[in-house]
Every structure is written in structure tokens, then in C-alpha cells.
Write a protein that holds these residues in place. Structure first.
Motif, PDB file in Angstrom:
ATOM      1  N   MET A  87       5.543  32.854 -26.730  1.00 21.34           N
ATOM      2  CA  MET A  87       5.683  33.053 -25.286  1.00 21.34           C
ATOM      3  C   MET A  87       7.079  33.548 -24.935  1.00 21.34           C
ATOM      4  O   MET A  87       7.245  34.462 -24.116  1.00 21.34           O
ATOM      5  CB  MET A  87       5.366  31.756 -24.548  1.00 21.34           C
ATOM      6  N   SER A  91       7.906  37.248 -23.429  1.00 20.33           N
ATOM      7  CA  SER A  91       8.578  37.309 -22.126  1.00 20.33           C
ATOM      8  C   SER A  91       9.886  38.080 -22.217  1.00 20.33           C
ATOM      9  O   SER A  91      10.228  38.856 -21.307  1.00 20.33           O
ATOM     10  CB  SER A  91       8.832  35.890 -21.608  1.00 20.33           C
ATOM     11  N   LEU A  95      10.809  41.475 -20.181  1.00 18.43           N
ATOM     12  CA  LEU A  95      12.015  41.522 -19.350  1.00 18.43           C
ATOM     13  C   LEU A  95      12.939  42.642 -19.791  1.00 18.43           C
ATOM     14  O   LEU A  95      13.525  43.352 -18.953  1.00 18.43           O
ATOM     15  CB  LEU A  95      12.743  40.179 -19.419  1.00 18.43           C
ATOM     16  N   TYR A 122      -3.358  39.977 -21.686  1.00 19.60           N
ATOM     17  CA  TYR A 122      -3.287  38.561 -21.307  1.00 19.60           C
ATOM     18  C   TYR A 122      -4.618  38.086 -20.751  1.00 19.60           C
ATOM     19  O   TYR A 122      -5.136  37.030 -21.125  1.00 19.60           O
ATOM     20  CB  TYR A 122      -2.173  38.369 -20.282  1.00 19.60           C
ATOM     21  N   VAL A 158       2.294  36.063 -25.253  1.00 13.78           N
ATOM     22  CA  VAL A 158       2.329  35.007 -24.249  1.00 13.78           C
ATOM     23  C   VAL A 158       1.000  34.261 -24.218  1.00 13.78           C
ATOM     24  O   VAL A 158       0.951  33.023 -24.196  1.00 13.78           O
ATOM     25  CB  VAL A 158       2.651  35.583 -22.856  1.00 13.78           C
TER      26      VAL A 158
END
Length: 206
Positions: A87, A91, A95, A122, A158
């Protein structure tokens, strides 16, 4: 308090017998399950040490049974293997793509090709996990791999950790990481060749 005694009247087929303490005293029942895990099969006349408990009817039962001279090894709890922070990794990649695009290091088309497939990936992992729990029709693994290859792998990372899905299947993980490496190679080539920038200019009408 632990006592010492000898096994008598042992019935190996049924796995129980009795133990008579040294120096006289109460003869108590002993079952094969009362012996320490990993012990050999008892036999008539074996010298053992034991503790005594009482059942609801007040009868004595030998517990915590050990053979004379038996050493009990203390097992050190195994440290569970460190888990990949999927995760966090997914992430951070998302980002980094957003910041890289905002600062002008990455063309807009790269961000779109990462964020949109990641969102879809996802949702697909989530849907497949729900289907697995209900016993419903599953999403083909080839579909998940294709979406990861097209840039959805950060979102897949994720989802894999959040839903605890597809992380233990070695063949799936091998194909997944192959798709990740292939996608990174393709994106790097598109950026370095200027194709990604040209696509962005065309998208923005520049």
C-alpha cells in the motif's frame, strides 16, 4: 507438585493406562494425550514424572507427563517474514507521478495513463475479492495483468494489501511483477523518445 511413578496396565491400542507413584499412593489414570508433544509411545513399566488433576467425579488423572530424563526443548517463536509494504509503495508511486506532472517533469499523458488504470485496477481487485468470498464469477487473472501492464499496477498494489488479495499466489505475483517491469520500461521509452510529450501536446491542442 510433580510425582514420579511407573506405568502399569498400559493398553497401547487404546492409548491409556495407569501410573503408580513411587513409595506408594494413589494410582491414577494416564492417557497418551497427556504426554509432551513429540514423545515416544509409552510402554509398560516406563518411569515417568507427572502432575495430578481431578475430574468432575474426583478421579485422579496424570497430566504434563514426561519420561524420566526427558529434556523438553523450548521452541523459540519464529519471527514472521517481513511483508512488503504494498500500500505504501503504490501510494508513493501515485504521489510521485502527480508531483512529477505538476512540476513539469512528466507529461500529462503519463499521469493519465497511471491514475486512471490504477483506479480501475483497484476496483477490479476489490470486485474480484468480493466475488471470491461469495463464490461468484471471478475476474480473469489475464484481465488484471493486462490492466497492470497498462499502468494500473500502483492501484493494484494498494488493493492487494488492503483486501489481502492475490498476494500469496506465487504464479500470479510473478506475472504481476513482470507486468510492472514491462510497464516501467514502456513508460521510460515513451518519455525519453518524446512520444509522451507529443501525445500530451496533441491532447491539450498545443
Amino acid at each position: 507438585m510433580r510425582l514420579a511413578g511407573r506405568i502399569s496396565g498400559w493398553n497401547d491400542d487404546k492409548g491409556y493406562g495407569f501410573v503408580t507413584p513411587h513409595g506408594g499412593g494413589e494410582r491414577v489414570f494416564v492417557h497418551i494425550k497427556a504426554f509432551h508433544p513429540g514423545s515416544r509411545r509409552p510402554a509398560e513399566g516406563d518411569l515417568i514424572s507427572y502432575a495430578v488433576t481431578r475430574d468432575a467425579r474426583g478421579r485422579g488423572n496424570a497430566t504434563g507427563v514426561r519420561f524420566a530424563g526427558q529434556r523438553i526443548e523450548r521452541r523459540t517463536p519464529k519471527t514472521p517474514p517481513a511483508r512488503m509494504p504494498r500500500m505504501l509503495l503504490g501510494s508513493v508511486v501515485l504521489l510521485a507521478v502527480v508531483l512529477g506532472t505538476a512540476l513539469g517533469f512528466l507529461p500529462l499523458v503519463v499521469a493519465l495513463a497511471c491514475l486512471l488504470p490504477s483506479f480501475l485496477s483497484y476496483l477490479m481487485y476489490w470486485t474480484d475479492k468480493e466475488a471470491a468470498q461469495r463464490g461468484a464469477q471471478r475476474i480473469p487473472e489475464s484481465t488484471l495483468h493486462l490492466l497492470d501492464l497498462l499502468g494500473g499496477w500502483p492501484g493494484a498494489l494498494v488493493a492487494q494489501q488492503q483486501f489481502r488479495h492475490k498476494t500469496a499466489k506465487a504464479s500470479f505475483q510473478f506475472a504481476f511483477w513482470c507486468s510492472v517491469l514491462a510497464n516501467i520500461a514502456i513508460v521510460a521509452w515513451l518519455v525519453r523518445s518524446g512520444i509522451a510529450r507529443s501525445l500530451t501536446d496533441a491532447l491539450l491542442g498545443v
